[in-house]
Design a protein around this motif. Structure first.
Motif, PDB file in Angstrom:
ATOM      1  N   VAL A  99      -0.941   9.748 -21.219  1.00 20.15           N
ATOM      2  CA  VAL A  99      -1.497  10.226 -22.487  1.00 20.15           C
ATOM      3  C   VAL A  99      -1.089   9.290 -23.630  1.00 20.15           C
ATOM      4  CG1 VAL A  99      -1.485  12.109 -24.167  1.00 20.15           C
ATOM      5  CG2 VAL A  99      -1.541  12.617 -21.712  1.00 20.15           C
ATOM      6  N   ILE A 100       0.183   8.896 -23.628  1.00 15.97           N
ATOM      7  CA  ILE A 100       0.675   7.989 -24.668  1.00 15.97           C
ATOM      8  C   ILE A 100      -0.099   6.675 -24.630  1.00 15.97           C
ATOM      9  CG2 ILE A 100       2.648   6.602 -25.413  1.00 15.97           C
ATOM     10  CD1 ILE A 100       2.992   9.481 -26.131  1.00 15.97           C
ATOM     11  N   LEU A 101      -0.281   6.120 -23.446  1.00 18.00           N
ATOM     12  CA  LEU A 101      -0.931   4.819 -23.320  1.00 18.00           C
ATOM     13  C   LEU A 101      -2.401   4.876 -23.718  1.00 18.00           C
ATOM     14  CD1 LEU A 101       0.671   3.490 -20.010  1.00 18.00           C
ATOM     15  CD2 LEU A 101       1.113   2.716 -22.330  1.00 18.00           C
ATOM     16  N   VAL A 102      -3.123   5.897 -23.241  1.00 15.32           N
ATOM     17  CA  VAL A 102      -4.565   5.947 -23.536  1.00 15.32           C
ATOM     18  C   VAL A 102      -4.827   6.336 -24.989  1.00 15.32           C
ATOM     19  CG1 VAL A 102      -5.146   6.504 -21.146  1.00 15.32           C
ATOM     20  CG2 VAL A 102      -4.794   8.358 -22.782  1.00 15.32           C
ATOM     21  N   THR A 103      -3.818   6.841 -25.678  1.00 15.76           N
ATOM     22  CA  THR A 103      -3.973   7.173 -27.095  1.00 15.76           C
ATOM     23  C   THR A 103      -3.594   5.997 -27.996  1.00 15.76           C
ATOM     24  OG1 THR A 103      -3.494   9.506 -26.654  1.00 15.76           O
ATOM     25  CG2 THR A 103      -3.276   8.740 -28.942  1.00 15.76           C
ATOM     26  N   LEU A 104      -2.426   5.419 -27.752  1.00 15.95           N
ATOM     27  CA  LEU A 104      -1.895   4.405 -28.658  1.00 15.95           C
ATOM     28  C   LEU A 104      -2.482   3.019 -28.433  1.00 15.95           C
ATOM     29  CD1 LEU A 104       1.879   5.391 -28.866  1.00 15.95           C
ATOM     30  CD2 LEU A 104       0.013   5.970 -30.415  1.00 15.95           C
ATOM     31  N   VAL A 105      -2.706   2.642 -27.190  1.00 15.67           N
ATOM     32  CA  VAL A 105      -3.213   1.291 -26.929  1.00 15.67           C
ATOM     33  C   VAL A 105      -4.587   1.087 -27.569  1.00 15.67           C
ATOM     34  CG1 VAL A 105      -3.963  -0.325 -25.140  1.00 15.67           C
ATOM     35  CG2 VAL A 105      -1.823   0.926 -24.868  1.00 15.67           C
ATOM     36  N   PRO A 106      -5.555   1.994 -27.383  1.00 16.65           N
ATOM     37  CA  PRO A 106      -6.842   1.812 -28.080  1.00 16.65           C
ATOM     38  C   PRO A 106      -6.701   1.820 -29.602  1.00 16.65           C
ATOM     39  CG  PRO A 106      -7.081   3.380 -26.288  1.00 16.65           C
ATOM     40  CD  PRO A 106      -5.622   3.147 -26.452  1.00 16.65           C
ATOM     41  N   ALA A 107      -5.800   2.663 -30.122  1.00 18.13           N
ATOM     42  CA  ALA A 107      -5.621   2.716 -31.579  1.00 18.13           C
ATOM     43  C   ALA A 107      -5.118   1.377 -32.114  1.00 18.13           C
ATOM     44  CB  ALA A 107      -4.644   3.831 -31.942  1.00 18.13           C
ATOM     45  N   LEU A 108      -4.162   0.779 -31.422  1.00 19.02           N
ATOM     46  CA  LEU A 108      -3.643  -0.515 -31.848  1.00 19.02           C
ATOM     47  C   LEU A 108      -4.701  -1.606 -31.708  1.00 19.02           C
ATOM     48  CD1 LEU A 108      -0.029  -0.359 -30.350  1.00 19.02           C
ATOM     49  CD2 LEU A 108      -0.687  -0.138 -32.748  1.00 19.02           C
ATOM     50  N   LEU A 109      -5.514  -1.520 -30.675  1.00 20.61           N
ATOM     51  CA  LEU A 109      -6.581  -2.501 -30.495  1.00 20.61           C
ATOM     52  C   LEU A 109      -7.621  -2.392 -31.615  1.00 20.61           C
ATOM     53  CD1 LEU A 109      -7.131  -2.354 -26.622  1.00 20.61           C
ATOM     54  CD2 LEU A 109      -6.090  -4.208 -27.946  1.00 20.61           C
ATOM     55  N   VAL A 110      -7.913  -1.170 -32.061  1.00 20.62           N
ATOM     56  CA  VAL A 110      -8.852  -0.982 -33.173  1.00 20.62           C
ATOM     57  C   VAL A 110      -8.293  -1.620 -34.444  1.00 20.62           C
ATOM     58  CG1 VAL A 110      -9.886   0.729 -34.708  1.00 20.62           C
ATOM     59  CG2 VAL A 110      -9.963   1.071 -32.236  1.00 20.62           C
ATOM     60  N   LEU A 111      -6.996  -1.421 -34.703  1.00 22.98           N
ATOM     61  CA  LEU A 111      -6.376  -2.030 -35.871  1.00 22.98           C
ATOM     62  C   LEU A 111      -6.421  -3.552 -35.801  1.00 22.98           C
ATOM     63  CD1 LEU A 111      -3.211   0.216 -36.365  1.00 22.98           C
ATOM     64  CD2 LEU A 111      -5.277   0.178 -37.766  1.00 22.98           C
ATOM     65  N   LEU A 131       2.493  -7.960 -28.256  1.00 24.69           N
ATOM     66  CA  LEU A 131       1.218  -8.503 -28.701  1.00 24.69           C
ATOM     67  C   LEU A 131       0.348  -7.420 -29.332  1.00 24.69           C
ATOM     68  CD1 LEU A 131       0.355 -10.987 -25.798  1.00 24.69           C
ATOM     69  CD2 LEU A 131       1.126 -11.539 -28.111  1.00 24.69           C
ATOM     70  N   LEU A 132       0.463  -6.187 -28.849  1.00 26.98           N
ATOM     71  CA  LEU A 132      -0.307  -5.090 -29.435  1.00 26.98           C
ATOM     72  C   LEU A 132       0.112  -4.839 -30.883  1.00 26.98           C
ATOM     73  CD1 LEU A 132      -0.430  -2.504 -26.499  1.00 26.98           C
ATOM     74  CD2 LEU A 132      -2.373  -3.713 -27.513  1.00 26.98           C
ATOM     75  N   SER A 133       1.408  -4.730 -31.123  1.00 29.75           N
ATOM     76  CA  SER A 133       1.875  -4.477 -32.490  1.00 29.75           C
ATOM     77  C   SER A 133       1.577  -5.664 -33.398  1.00 29.75           C
ATOM     78  CB  SER A 133       3.375  -4.179 -32.489  1.00 29.75           C
ATOM     79  OG  SER A 133       4.119  -5.285 -32.028  1.00 29.75           O
ATOM     80  N   LEU A 134       1.701  -6.861 -32.857  1.00 28.29           N
ATOM     81  CA  LEU A 134       1.419  -8.058 -33.639  1.00 28.29           C
ATOM     82  C   LEU A 134      -0.056  -8.124 -34.030  1.00 28.29           C
ATOM     83  CD1 LEU A 134       2.381 -10.732 -34.788  1.00 28.29           C
ATOM     84  CD2 LEU A 134       2.095 -11.749 -32.545  1.00 28.29           C
ATOM     85  N   GLY A 135      -0.950  -7.824 -33.097  1.00 31.89           N
ATOM     86  CA  GLY A 135      -2.376  -7.823 -33.391  1.00 31.89           C
ATOM     87  C   GLY A 135      -2.749  -6.789 -34.435  1.00 31.89           C
ATOM     88  N   ALA A 136      -2.124  -5.607 -34.351  1.00 32.73           N
ATOM     89  CA  ALA A 136      -2.417  -4.552 -35.322  1.00 32.73           C
ATOM     90  C   ALA A 136      -1.981  -4.966 -36.730  1.00 32.73           C
ATOM     91  CB  ALA A 136      -1.717  -3.264 -34.910  1.00 32.73           C
ATOM     92  N   ALA A 137      -0.796  -5.569 -36.837  1.00 30.13           N
ATOM     93  CA  ALA A 137      -0.296  -5.996 -38.153  1.00 30.13           C
ATOM     94  C   ALA A 137      -1.166  -7.103 -38.741  1.00 30.13           C
ATOM     95  CB  ALA A 137       1.154  -6.462 -38.028  1.00 30.13           C
ATOM     96  N   LEU A 138      -1.519  -8.078 -37.928  1.00 25.99           N
ATOM     97  CA  LEU A 138      -2.346  -9.185 -38.414  1.00 25.99           C
ATOM     98  C   LEU A 138      -3.740  -8.694 -38.790  1.00 25.99           C
ATOM     99  CD1 LEU A 138      -2.293 -12.190 -38.984  1.00 25.99           C
ATOM    100  CD2 LEU A 138      -3.035 -12.610 -36.636  1.00 25.99           C
ATOM    101  N   GLY A 139      -4.274  -7.734 -38.028  1.00 29.32           N
ATOM    102  CA  GLY A 139      -5.571  -7.155 -38.363  1.00 29.32           C
ATOM    103  C   GLY A 139      -5.555  -6.481 -39.721  1.00 29.32           C
ATOM    104  N   ALA A 140      -4.455  -5.793 -40.039  1.00 28.49           N
ATOM    105  CA  ALA A 140      -4.337  -5.144 -41.345  1.00 28.49           C
ATOM    106  C   ALA A 140      -4.293  -6.174 -42.469  1.00 28.49           C
ATOM    107  CB  ALA A 140      -3.086  -4.272 -41.379  1.00 28.49           C
ATOM    108  N   VAL A 141      -3.625  -7.301 -42.237  1.00 26.94           N
ATOM    109  CA  VAL A 141      -3.561  -8.359 -43.253  1.00 26.94           C
ATOM    110  C   VAL A 141      -4.960  -8.920 -43.523  1.00 26.94           C
ATOM    111  CG1 VAL A 141      -2.657 -10.661 -43.768  1.00 26.94           C
ATOM    112  CG2 VAL A 141      -1.175  -8.951 -42.708  1.00 26.94           C
ATOM    113  N   VAL A 142      -5.731  -9.139 -42.476  1.00 27.55           N
ATOM    114  CA  VAL A 142      -7.105  -9.625 -42.639  1.00 27.55           C
ATOM    115  C   VAL A 142      -7.932  -8.603 -43.420  1.00 27.55           C
ATOM    116  CG1 VAL A 142      -9.221 -10.256 -41.424  1.00 27.55           C
ATOM    117  CG2 VAL A 142      -7.012 -11.040 -40.553  1.00 27.55           C
ATOM    118  N   TRP A 143      -7.793  -7.339 -43.059  1.00 28.09           N
ATOM    119  CA  TRP A 143      -8.561  -6.260 -43.688  1.00 28.09           C
ATOM    120  C   TRP A 143      -8.266  -6.173 -45.187  1.00 28.09           C
ATOM    121  CZ3 TRP A 143      -7.492  -1.123 -45.570  1.00 28.09           C
ATOM    122  CH2 TRP A 143      -8.609  -0.292 -45.623  1.00 28.09           C
TER     123      TRP A 143
END
Length: 724
Positions: free
Chosen positions: A383-395, A555-567
Motif C-alpha cells: 500500500v505504501i509503495l503503490v501510494t507514494l511512488v506514483p505521487a513522487l513520480l507525478v511531482l 532518485l524518487l525524492s530527488l526527482g520530486a524536489a527538482l520537479g518542484a523547482v521547475v514548476w
C-alpha cells in the motif's frame, strides 16, 4: 583508524582544540579574501568551439570589456542633463584605460524613443592588467554616478562581477545572522541545555571557516564562482550541525551506560563516528560526479563543496571528541527508554552541579512514535509503495520539460544596480537592446559568399575585418541573450556554414556548447557517482540489495524536489511568494548542483538509519525487528537534522538571487521529502518486503566484506542467511 583518532583526541584535547581554533582564525581572516576573487563566468567550457573562437578574438581583437550606464527619470532633452552628460562623456574619454565612449545624443539607438532614458556605453582597452582594468572601471563608474539625474545605474563587465560578489557576501552574512540563532534555539529545545546545544554550533562555525579557507585555496589555482560562497556555506553549516547532532546524541546515550566520559567518547566515535565517516565519504563521492564535466565552474564547485564536507567530517570526529573529553562531564546522559516489552528503566536525573538537564521532551514517547511508524509501513508495504511512488513520480513530471539558460540581470533582486539597469533598459528601449550579439568569426579561406549567407540569417547584423584576413560578424538576435531565438540562431549558423572555417561564439553559443557538454558527460557522471555510492554502501552494510534500494528511493525524492523547482521558477507557479518570478528556464548552475548535493545529503539520512538497523540486525538476526529498532533509535535524529538543515537552506533563500533561490528550494525540498516520505515510510516498507534478503550478498563479496569492510568493533556472530 577511528579508535586511533578518538584516543588521540581524548589524550590531548587542548592541543586538538587549539589547532582547530587556529584554523578558525585563519579561515575567517585569510579565507574571507575569496570574496575579492569570485568570478561570474559560469558557462565557459575549455576546448569547445565557442571558447576557441573567443580565445582567437582575444588575440587579434584589441578591444576590451565594456560597462554600460543608463540615465533615466527625466527628459533626455533637458538642457541641464544634456550638458552634464556631455561633460561626463568628455571626462570619460580622458580616463586611462578607456578606449571609446560614444555620445548618446549623436549616436543612433542610445536615447529612448519616449525621450525618458539614455544609455552611455564605455569600452575599455584590451590587454590591460587586472588592477589597471579595475581602476579604469571604478573611475568611469564614479564619474558617471556624478550625473545629477533621478536614476543613474552602472553595471556590466568587471563591474557586474564586483556587484554580484558584493551581493554574495551580503547574502551569506544575512543567512548566517538568520540561521545561527534559529538553529541554536532548536538545539536548545532538542538537548534541553546550552552546553550540549552549543557543541553542534561550534562545529558548524568551524565548518564555515573551513569553507572559506578551502575556497580561498582553490581560488589560487582555478576560478571560483560567485555561487560557491552561498552553496558551500549553506552546506558546510548544515552538514556540521547534522554530524555534531548525531555525535552528541550518541554520546548522551553512551553516558547512560558508563560514568567514564572518555570511554563514552570512544564508544561514540566507534559507533556514530563510523556513520559520520561514511556519510562524509558518500557526500564527497556524490560530488565527484561534477569532476567528470570539463566545465571549470562545475569542477571547482565539486572540489570546493567536497572539501567543505571533508572539513565538517574531520571536525566531527576530531574536534568534537576533544570537546566532549574536556567538557562532556557537564552534559547529562540521555533519558532511559522503555524496552519494547514495556520494562521501565528509571530516567537518569540531571547532575546537581549545574550540568545540562535531560531532553525536555519524553524521548521514550518519541521513540515509540517512530517505532509505530516503522511497524505501520512494514505491515502495509505494498500500500505504501503503490501510494507514494506514483505521487513522487507525478511531482517529478515537470523535469521532463526542464530548460536551462545562462540568465541575465533579471535573476538578481530588484534592488540591485545591475537589475535596475536591466529593468530601465527593458522599459524604455525596444526588445533586444543591450542584448549581446551572436558573434561569428569567418577565418581566411572561407568562400566569398560566406559572410553574406551568414548575415542573411538575422534581421540586424554587421561585419568588420580582423587582422590576418578574418572577418568578424555580429548577428543581433531577438529576445533575451540566451533565449530560444538566440540559441536557434547559433544552430542555424553552424548548419549554414557547412565545411567552411567559421566559428561561433558569444553568450548563446556558450550556452549551446554547455548543454552539449552536459548531455555528453552526464551519463559518465552518473555512472561514477552510482558506482562509488554502491561501493561505499556495500562497505557500510555488507549487502548488495540495500545499496540498490537506497539509490532507487533517493532518485524518487530527488526527482520530486527538482520537479518542484521547475514548476516554481521555470513555469512561475508560486514564484512570487518567494520574491522571485518565472523565468522560463532554470539557471544552468542549479540542476547539476541540486542533483549532486541532494543525492549526497540523502545518503546522510540513509546512513543514519542504516547504522541503527545494522546494529540491531547484527545483534538479533531479526530483519523485522532491525527495521523497527533502526527507525525508533534514529528517527528523532534524522527528523531534527533534516529540520535544522532545511532552516539553514531556507535562510539562504532570503537573498533574492534567483539561482540561489532555486538551489535553496531544491535542497530544502529534497531534504524534507527524503527525511520524511522516503526514510520514514518507503525505507521501512521496502526493507520489510525484502526481509532477511535485504542483508544478502554473494559469498565472495560477503567474505571480502568480512575481511576488508570497516567496522567499529568486532561484531557479534553474523546471522545466517537463507539462499536467495
Amino acid at each position: 583508524m577511528l579508535a586511533t583518532i578518538s584516543r588521540a583526541a581524548t589524550r590531548r584535547p587542548l592541543t586538538v582544540i587549539l589547532v582547530w581554533l587556529l584554523m578558525l582564525l585563519i579561515g575567517f581572516g585569510l579565507g574571507t579574501g575569496v570574496f575579492g576573487r569570485l568570478v561570474d563566468s559560469v558557462p565557459d567550457v575549455p576546448g569547445t568551439e565557442s571558447e576557441r573562437a573567443a580565445a582567437y578574438l582575444d588575440r587579434v581583437d584589441t578591444s576590451g570589456e565594456s560597462i554600460t550606464a543608463v540615465v533615466s527619470g527625466t527628459s533626455v532633452s533637458d538642457p541641464g542633463l544634456r550638458s552634464q552628460v556631455g561633460r561626463a562623456v568628455a571626462d570619460l574619454r580622458t580616463v586611462s584605460g578607456v578606449a571609446e565612449v560614444p555620445d548618446p545624443y549623436t549616436t543612433r539607438g542610445l536615447t529612448s524613443e519616449d525621450g525618458k532614458a539614455l544609455v552611455i556605453p564605455v569600452t575599455l582597452k584590451g590587454d590591460m592588467k587586472f588592477k589597471d582594468e579595475k581602476k579604469a572601471v571604478d573611475t568611469a563608474a564614479d564619474r558617471i554616478r556624478q550625473i545629477d539625474a533621478p536614476e543613474v545605474h552602472v553595471s556590466g563587465g568587471l563591474l557586474l562581477g564586483q556587484q554580484m560578489s558584493g551581493r554574495a557576501q551580503e547574502d551569506v552574512q544575512r543567512a548566517e545572522l538568520i540561521s545561527l540563532p534559529v538553529v541554536l534555539a532548536l538545539l536548545l529545545v532538542v538537548f534541553g541545555g546550552l552546553r550540549a546545544a552549543g557543541l553542534p554550533l561550534v562545529i558548524a562555525i568551524s565548518g564555515v571557516a573551513g569553507a572559506f579557507l578551502a575556497l580561498f585555496a582553490f581560488s589560487q589555482v582555478t576560478d571560483i564562482s560567485v555561487y560557491a560562497i552561498q552553496v558551500t556555506t549553506m552546506l558546510g553549516l548544515g552538514l556540521a550541525v547534522d554530524y555534531a547532532l548525531l555525535m552528541v546524541v550518541r554520546f548522551r546515550e553512551e553516558r547512560r551506560h558508563t560514568d567514564d566520559v572518555i570511554e563514552a567518547v570512544h564508544r561514540t566515535v566507534a559507533g556514530a563516528g563510523r556513520t559520520v565517516l561514511f556519510s562524509g565519504l558518500t557526500v564527497a563521492v556524490s560530488l565527484t560526479g561534477l569532476l567528470v564535466f570539463p566545465s571549470p565552474f562545475l569542477r571547482s564547485m565539486g572540489l570546493a563543496v567536497a572539501a567543505v564536507v571533508v572539513v565538517d567530517m574531520l571536525a566531527a570526529i576530531t574536534l568534537l571528541p576533544a570537546l566532549l573529553a574536556r567538557f562532556g562531564s557537564r552534559i547529562a546522559p540521555a533519558r532511559r527508554e522503555k524496552t519494547d516489552s514495556g520494562t521501565a528503566l528509571a530516567a537518569d536525573s540531571a547532575a546537581a552541579d549545574g550540568s545540562d538537564s535531560a531532553v525536555g521532551s519524553d524521548a521514550d514517547k518519541e521513540g515509540r512514535l517512530f517505532a509505530r511508524l516503522a511497524r505501520f509501513a512494514a505491515r502495509r508495504p505494498v500500500v505504501i509503495l503503490v501510494t507514494l511512488v506514483p505521487a513522487l513520480l507525478v511531482l517529478a513530471l515537470p523535469v521532463a520539460g526542464m530548460k536551462i539558460s545562462i540568465g541575465d540581470a533579471k535573476q538578481l533582486p530588484s534592488n540591485t544596480e545591475a537589475r535596475q539597469l536591466y529593468d530601465t533598459v527593458d522599459a524604455h528601449f525596444p526588445p533586444g537592446t543591450g542584448v549581446s550579439p551572436v558573434t561569428v568569426v569567418v577565418r581566411p579561406g572561407a568562400a566569398p559568399d560566406t559572410v553574406t549567407r551568414i548575415r542573411a540569417l538575422a534581421d540586424t547584423s554587421d561585419s568588420s575585418p580582423l587582422p590576418g584576413g578574418a572577418t568578424l560578424v555580429h548577428l543581433q538576435p531577438t529576445g533575451s541573450v540566451d533565449g530560444k531565438a538566440a540559441t536557434d540562431l547559433v544552430e542555424r549558423v553552424r548548419k549554414v556554414r557547412g565545411d567552411e572555417p567559421v566559428e561561433v561564439t558569444g553568450v548563446a553559443a556558450r550556452l549551446v556548447d554547455f548543454r552539449t557538454m552536459l548531455a555528453e558527460r552526464a551519463p559518465w557522471a552518473a555512472v561514477t557517482v552510482l558506482v562509488g555510492i554502491f561501493a561505499l554502501l556495500f562497505a557500510f552494510t555488507g549487502s548488495v540489495l540495500i545499496p540498490l534500494r537506497t539509490i532507487a528511493t533517493t532518485l524518487l525524492s530527488l526527482g520530486a524536489a527538482l520537479g518542484a523547482v521547475v514548476w516554481v521558477f521555470q513555469d512561475g507557479h508560486l514564484a512570487g511568494a518567494l520574491g522571485a518570478e518565472g523565468l522560463g528556464s532554470l539557471s544552468l548552475t542549479a540542476p547539476p548542483l541540486i542533483i549532486a548535493i541532494a543525492f549526497g545529503l540523502a545518503m546522510d539520512y540513509e546512513l543514519f538509519i542504516l547504522a541503527r538497523m545494522r546494529e540491531s540486525w547484527l545483534r538479533t538476526g531479526d530483519a523485522q525487528e532491525a527495521v523497527v529498532t533502526g527507525l525508533r533509535r534514529s528517527g528523532r535524529v534524522v527528523s531534527c537534522a533534516a529540520l535544522l538543515l532545511a532552516i539553514v537552506f531556507g535562510a539562504f533563500m532570503t537573498g533574492g538571487f534567483s539561482p540561489i533561490l532555486q538551489i535553496g528550494l531544491g535542497l530544502t525540498l529534497a531534504v524534507l521529502i527524503d527525511a520524511t516520505v522516503v526514510r520514514m515510510l518507503l525505507v521501512p516498507a521496502t526493507m520489510a518486503l525484502l526481509g532477511r534478503r535485504a542483508w544478502w550478498a554473494p559469498g565472495a563479496l560477503r567474505r571480502a566484506h568480512d575481511r576488508f569492510g570497516v567496522s567499529e568493533e568486532a561484531p557479534p556472530a553474523q546471522p545466517q542467511l537463507t539462499t536467495v
